[in-house]
Design an enzyme around this catalytic site. Structure first.
Site, PDB file in Angstrom:
ATOM      1  N   ARG A 273      34.700  30.771  37.709  1.00 36.57           N
ATOM      2  CA  ARG A 273      35.842  29.572  36.746  1.00 36.57           C
ATOM      3  C   ARG A 273      35.724  28.388  37.138  1.00 36.57           C
ATOM      4  O   ARG A 273      36.303  28.361  38.795  1.00 36.57           O
ATOM      5  CB  ARG A 273      37.025  29.967  35.869  1.00 36.57           C
ATOM      6  CG  ARG A 273      37.970  29.178  34.639  1.00 36.57           C
ATOM      7  CD  ARG A 273      38.429  28.291  35.830  1.00 36.57           C
ATOM      8  NE  ARG A 273      39.388  27.436  35.258  1.00 36.57           N
ATOM      9  CZ  ARG A 273      40.435  26.857  35.765  1.00 36.57           C
ATOM     10  NH1 ARG A 273      40.475  26.604  37.114  1.00 36.57           N
ATOM     11  NH2 ARG A 273      40.970  26.018  34.751  1.00 36.57           N
TER      12      ARG A 273
ATOM     13  N   GLY B 140      38.130  24.725  37.228  1.00 32.10           N
ATOM     14  CA  GLY B 140      38.579  23.891  36.743  1.00 32.10           C
ATOM     15  C   GLY B 140      38.689  22.389  36.857  1.00 32.10           C
ATOM     16  O   GLY B 140      37.314  22.305  37.271  1.00 32.10           O
ATOM     17  N   ASP B 141      39.368  21.982  36.402  1.00 33.53           N
ATOM     18  CA  ASP B 141      39.393  20.298  36.423  1.00 33.53           C
ATOM     19  C   ASP B 141      39.154  18.961  37.537  1.00 33.53           C
ATOM     20  O   ASP B 141      38.724  18.443  37.767  1.00 33.53           O
ATOM     21  CB  ASP B 141      40.642  18.954  35.806  1.00 33.53           C
ATOM     22  CG  ASP B 141      41.808  19.784  35.891  1.00 33.53           C
ATOM     23  OD1 ASP B 141      42.057  20.945  36.873  1.00 33.53           O
ATOM     24  OD2 ASP B 141      42.555  19.090  35.819  1.00 33.53           O
TER      25      ASP B 141
ATOM     26  N   THR C 234      47.053  17.691  37.217  1.00 35.79           N
ATOM     27  CA  THR C 234      47.943  19.369  37.727  1.00 35.79           C
ATOM     28  C   THR C 234      47.754  19.978  36.362  1.00 35.79           C
ATOM     29  O   THR C 234      48.224  19.129  35.204  1.00 35.79           O
ATOM     30  CB  THR C 234      48.731  19.603  38.168  1.00 35.79           C
ATOM     31  OG1 THR C 234      49.868  19.291  37.858  1.00 35.79           O
ATOM     32  CG2 THR C 234      48.607  18.676  39.695  1.00 35.79           C
ATOM     33  N   GLY C 235      47.543  21.193  36.257  1.00 37.04           N
ATOM     34  CA  GLY C 235      48.051  22.833  35.709  1.00 37.04           C
ATOM     35  C   GLY C 235      47.034  22.996  34.905  1.00 37.04           C
ATOM     36  O   GLY C 235      45.672  22.860  35.317  1.00 37.04           O
ATOM     37  N   ARG C 236      47.134  22.649  33.067  1.00 36.88           N
ATOM     38  CA  ARG C 236      45.549  23.478  32.829  1.00 36.88           C
ATOM     39  C   ARG C 236      44.321  22.545  32.664  1.00 36.88           C
ATOM     40  O   ARG C 236      44.636  21.874  31.645  1.00 36.88           O
ATOM     41  CB  ARG C 236      46.291  23.518  30.793  1.00 36.88           C
ATOM     42  CG  ARG C 236      45.554  24.465  29.804  1.00 36.88           C
ATOM     43  CD  ARG C 236      45.813  25.046  29.162  1.00 36.88           C
ATOM     44  NE  ARG C 236      44.761  25.672  28.356  1.00 36.88           N
ATOM     45  CZ  ARG C 236      43.810  27.253  28.450  1.00 36.88           C
ATOM     46  NH1 ARG C 236      43.583  27.422  29.645  1.00 36.88           N
ATOM     47  NH2 ARG C 236      42.990  27.126  27.987  1.00 36.88           N
TER      48      ARG C 236
ATOM     49  N   THR D 162      48.047  23.065  41.551  1.00 39.21           N
ATOM     50  CA  THR D 162      47.162  21.771  41.987  1.00 39.21           C
ATOM     51  C   THR D 162      47.832  21.590  42.841  1.00 39.21           C
ATOM     52  O   THR D 162      48.413  20.754  42.279  1.00 39.21           O
ATOM     53  CB  THR D 162      45.771  21.097  40.431  1.00 39.21           C
ATOM     54  OG1 THR D 162      45.376  22.476  40.046  1.00 39.21           O
ATOM     55  CG2 THR D 162      45.180  20.761  41.300  1.00 39.21           C
TER      56      THR D 162
HETATM   57  N1  GLY Z   1      44.243  22.318  37.445  1.00 41.11           N
HETATM   58  C1  GLY Z   1      44.142  23.407  38.349  1.00 41.11           C
HETATM   59  C2  GLY Z   1      43.152  24.240  37.561  1.00 41.11           C
HETATM   60  O1  GLY Z   1      43.078  24.338  35.781  1.00 41.11           O
HETATM   61  O2  GLY Z   1      42.823  25.151  37.977  1.00 41.11           O
END
Ligand code: GLY
Length: 315
Positions: A205, A207-208, A228-230, A177
């Site tokens: 899906r 994401g954040d 960024t990340g999970r 991201t």
């Molecule tokens: N942080 C980006 C995602 O989880 O898609």
């Protein structure tokens, strides 16, 4: 009033000079973030945003992006958008031209982009298709952060993705991201986030990056933050908003990022992998945090000739 500044996550270097150019001319934080992010989205060497982003489990590129302004907390976002190379600009159009809504997804987001006259493009380049094919084989490489080691969670996610890909029978054919935050000469702030999301994600899906409070938050009373990340972790942690709340409570930006990531790290997660954050305040202070050593964020002030790296504090 603080001097203009623009900061971004790893790989935003491709866009920050364009954003700082806008700020130097007296342009708005919103214009600066959009200009900077579009450069990143158009960078074919970047496989985590825009054109050349890595695809979902069916081999289709789906993009999420959002923009948030600090003065009124106006928010515009698109998610699971297919076929439009600059989701950040479609997010801006939601913010400015569709104020009765904040977030459009999938077919509705594409319909709105078409109504607004945005141009479509084939987002899956030969290089990203090849990388996708290579990555669906077992690999020890990290998914997020090119220079970091894969965690057990990364590996479990990869294995789960492989099984998903087989189940969905994809047609022929490192999530990541970009965060960018700007402060302009009038004191306005804007946070922008753009991503192609997890490679091999389940179609649809989100994401954040498209969600206020999770991957993006901006409140001129305290500052702006992005992740960024999970994304599933920052959604559950309300991480971007938590960072800004901690800044409002007196913490400096780096410590607020570290504390919010530490909170998210307490959540049980079979697919755990790294989350990173960065933040900027209306008086120009900035900082970032990450789960692994060696992570940086980048920034430009009016005096900068090129993006400068700053270390992120480590959890
Ligand atoms: N942080 C980006 C995602 O989880 O898609």
């Amino acid at each position: 009033m603080a001097d203009p500044v623009i900061i971004g996550s790893e790989r935003s270097e491709a866009g920050l000079p364009a954003g700082m150019e806008v700020l130097r001319r007296g342009g708005s934080a919103l214009d600066a973030v959009e200009a900077a992010m579009r450069r990143c989205e158009d960078n074919p060497a970047d496989h985590y945003v825009g054109t050349a982003g890595l695809p979902n489990a069916q081999g289709v590129v789906e993009l999420d992006a959002s923009l948030m302004l600090g003065s009124g907390r106006q928010f515009g976002a698109v998610a699971a958008l297919k076929g439009y190379p600059n989701p950040i600009s479609v997010a801006r159009a939601v913010l400015e031209r569709l104020p009765q809504h904040s977030l459009l997804v999938g077919e509705g987001a594409a319909l709105f982009a078409e109504e607004c006259g945005f141009t479509t493009a084939d987002l899956l380049t030969d290089a990203s298709r090849e990388q996708w094919r290579k990555q669906v084989t077992d690999s020890k490489e990290a998914v997020e952060g090119e220079n970091t080691a894969a965690t057990d969670g990364d590996q479990r996610y990869r294995e789960s993705a492989l099984s998903l890909i087989r189940r969905l029978a994809p047609h022929d054919g490192p999530w990541g991201t970009i965060n960018i935050i700007a402060l302009d000469a009038t004191g306005e702030m804007c946070v922008g986030v753009s991503t192609s999301g997890y490679p091999y994600k389940y179609p649809g899906r989100v994401g954040d990056s498209a969600l206020p409070g999770a991957g993006n938050w901006c409140d001129l009373r305290a500052g702006g933050a992005a992740c960024t990340g999970r994304g599933e972790l920052s959604m559950r942690g309300g991480t971007a908003r938590t960072i800004v709340d901690l800044i409002a409570g007196g913490q400096d930006p780096a410590e607020a990022c570290r504390a919010a990531l530490a909170d998210a790290a307490t959540l049980p997660d079979e697919f755990r992998s790294e989350l990173r954050a960065l933040a900027l305040t209306p008086d120009g202070r900035h900082g970032g945090a990450a789960g692994q050593e060696g992570s940086v964020y980048v920034l430009m002030t009016e005096a900068s000739t090129e993006p400068e790296s700053r270390p992120r504090v480590v959890l």
